[in-house]
Design a protein around this motif. Structure first.
Motif, PDB file in Angstrom:
ATOM      1  N   PHE A  16       0.662  -1.313  -0.025  1.00 15.09           N
ATOM      2  CA  PHE A  16       0.091  -0.055  -0.103  1.00 15.09           C
ATOM      3  C   PHE A  16       0.717   1.231   0.142  1.00 15.09           C
ATOM      4  O   PHE A  16       0.718   2.268  -0.721  1.00 15.09           O
ATOM      5  CB  PHE A  16      -1.069  -0.171   1.300  1.00 15.09           C
ATOM      6  N   CYS A  17       1.970   1.328   0.893  1.00 21.75           N
ATOM      7  CA  CYS A  17       2.821   2.378   0.957  1.00 21.75           C
ATOM      8  C   CYS A  17       3.450   2.732  -0.466  1.00 21.75           C
ATOM      9  O   CYS A  17       3.589   3.769  -0.705  1.00 21.75           O
ATOM     10  CB  CYS A  17       3.732   2.165   2.021  1.00 21.75           C
ATOM     11  N   SER A  18       4.134   1.583  -1.050  1.00 20.84           N
ATOM     12  CA  SER A  18       4.831   1.536  -2.166  1.00 20.84           C
ATOM     13  C   SER A  18       3.977   2.031  -3.245  1.00 20.84           C
ATOM     14  O   SER A  18       4.257   3.062  -4.239  1.00 20.84           O
ATOM     15  CB  SER A  18       5.454   0.117  -2.610  1.00 20.84           C
ATOM     16  N   LEU A  19       2.838   1.632  -3.510  1.00 21.98           N
ATOM     17  CA  LEU A  19       1.522   2.233  -4.547  1.00 21.98           C
ATOM     18  C   LEU A  19       1.424   3.557  -4.209  1.00 21.98           C
ATOM     19  O   LEU A  19       1.212   4.298  -5.322  1.00 21.98           O
ATOM     20  CB  LEU A  19       0.463   1.182  -4.533  1.00 21.98           C
ATOM     21  N   THR A  20       1.081   3.976  -3.116  1.00 26.32           N
ATOM     22  CA  THR A  20       0.797   5.293  -2.778  1.00 26.32           C
ATOM     23  C   THR A  20       1.861   6.270  -3.124  1.00 26.32           C
ATOM     24  O   THR A  20       1.801   7.436  -3.725  1.00 26.32           O
ATOM     25  CB  THR A  20       0.575   5.651  -1.253  1.00 26.32           C
ATOM     26  N   ILE A  21       3.176   5.908  -2.547  1.00 29.94           N
ATOM     27  CA  ILE A  21       4.268   6.757  -3.092  1.00 29.94           C
ATOM     28  C   ILE A  21       4.427   6.750  -4.714  1.00 29.94           C
ATOM     29  O   ILE A  21       4.837   7.916  -5.296  1.00 29.94           O
ATOM     30  CB  ILE A  21       5.858   6.137  -2.574  1.00 29.94           C
ATOM     31  N   SER A  22       4.424   5.610  -5.296  1.00 30.03           N
ATOM     32  CA  SER A  22       4.246   5.994  -6.905  1.00 30.03           C
ATOM     33  C   SER A  22       3.108   6.665  -7.309  1.00 30.03           C
ATOM     34  O   SER A  22       3.449   7.401  -8.203  1.00 30.03           O
ATOM     35  CB  SER A  22       4.208   4.404  -7.392  1.00 30.03           C
ATOM     36  N   ALA A  23       2.178   6.575  -6.878  1.00 30.82           N
ATOM     37  CA  ALA A  23       1.051   7.492  -7.218  1.00 30.82           C
ATOM     38  C   ALA A  23       1.294   9.014  -6.963  1.00 30.82           C
ATOM     39  O   ALA A  23       0.978   9.373  -7.973  1.00 30.82           O
ATOM     40  CB  ALA A  23      -0.372   7.085  -6.737  1.00 30.82           C
ATOM     41  N   VAL A  24       1.760   9.225  -5.917  1.00 31.41           N
ATOM     42  CA  VAL A  24       2.102  10.819  -5.660  1.00 31.41           C
ATOM     43  C   VAL A  24       3.222  11.034  -6.754  1.00 31.41           C
ATOM     44  O   VAL A  24       3.222  12.210  -7.131  1.00 31.41           O
ATOM     45  CB  VAL A  24       2.752  11.020  -4.135  1.00 31.41           C
ATOM     46  N   HIS A  25       4.281  10.358  -6.898  1.00 30.34           N
ATOM     47  CA  HIS A  25       5.517  10.471  -7.744  1.00 30.34           C
ATOM     48  C   HIS A  25       4.728  10.755  -9.137  1.00 30.34           C
ATOM     49  O   HIS A  25       5.152  11.893 -10.066  1.00 30.34           O
ATOM     50  CB  HIS A  25       6.315   9.725  -7.734  1.00 30.34           C
ATOM     51  N   PHE A  26       4.046  10.051  -9.549  1.00 29.12           N
ATOM     52  CA  PHE A  26       3.410   9.999 -10.817  1.00 29.12           C
ATOM     53  C   PHE A  26       2.536  11.451 -11.122  1.00 29.12           C
ATOM     54  O   PHE A  26       2.502  12.286 -12.067  1.00 29.12           O
ATOM     55  CB  PHE A  26       2.411   9.073 -11.065  1.00 29.12           C
ATOM     56  N   GLN A  27       1.577  11.800  -9.968  1.00 30.25           N
ATOM     57  CA  GLN A  27       0.734  12.964 -10.021  1.00 30.25           C
ATOM     58  C   GLN A  27       1.660  14.134 -10.179  1.00 30.25           C
ATOM     59  O   GLN A  27       1.409  15.264 -10.737  1.00 30.25           O
ATOM     60  CB  GLN A  27       0.176  13.008  -8.954  1.00 30.25           C
ATOM     61  N   GLN A  28       2.844  14.124  -9.396  1.00 31.70           N
ATOM     62  CA  GLN A  28       3.671  15.319  -9.236  1.00 31.70           C
ATOM     63  C   GLN A  28       4.376  15.379 -10.863  1.00 31.70           C
ATOM     64  O   GLN A  28       4.530  16.578 -11.191  1.00 31.70           O
ATOM     65  CB  GLN A  28       4.927  15.165  -8.371  1.00 31.70           C
TER      66      GLN A  28
END
Length: 79
Positions: A16-28
């Protein structure tokens, strides 16, 4: 049994943390690209506005020259 549940919970939390971090980086990354495209659009608008102003200025100069040729223009001193 408890060990399997603990491992599953840990795996789920890490995933879950890995997916959240990846999603935030993609959004940025997407936001940065969007902002850069906005800068490019602003630059293009500024160039178009300057072209239009230059065209208006040239037309105004031509009109002035035409009017000055058609009319007798003299500079008057302030009284």
């Amino acid at each position: 049994m408890a060990s399997i549940k603990a491992k599953a919970t840990l795996f789920g939390a890490v995933l879950f943390c890995s997916l959240t971090i990846s999603a935030v980086h993609f959004q940025q990354h997407q936001e940065r690209d969007t902002m850069y495209k906005g800068v490019l659009r602003d630059d293009e608008r500024r160039r178009e506005k300057m072209k239009q102003r230059e065209a208006d200025f040239l037309a105004s100069q031509q009109k002035r020259e035409l009017y000055e040729r058609a009319q007798n223009v003299s500079r008057s001193s302030p009284t």
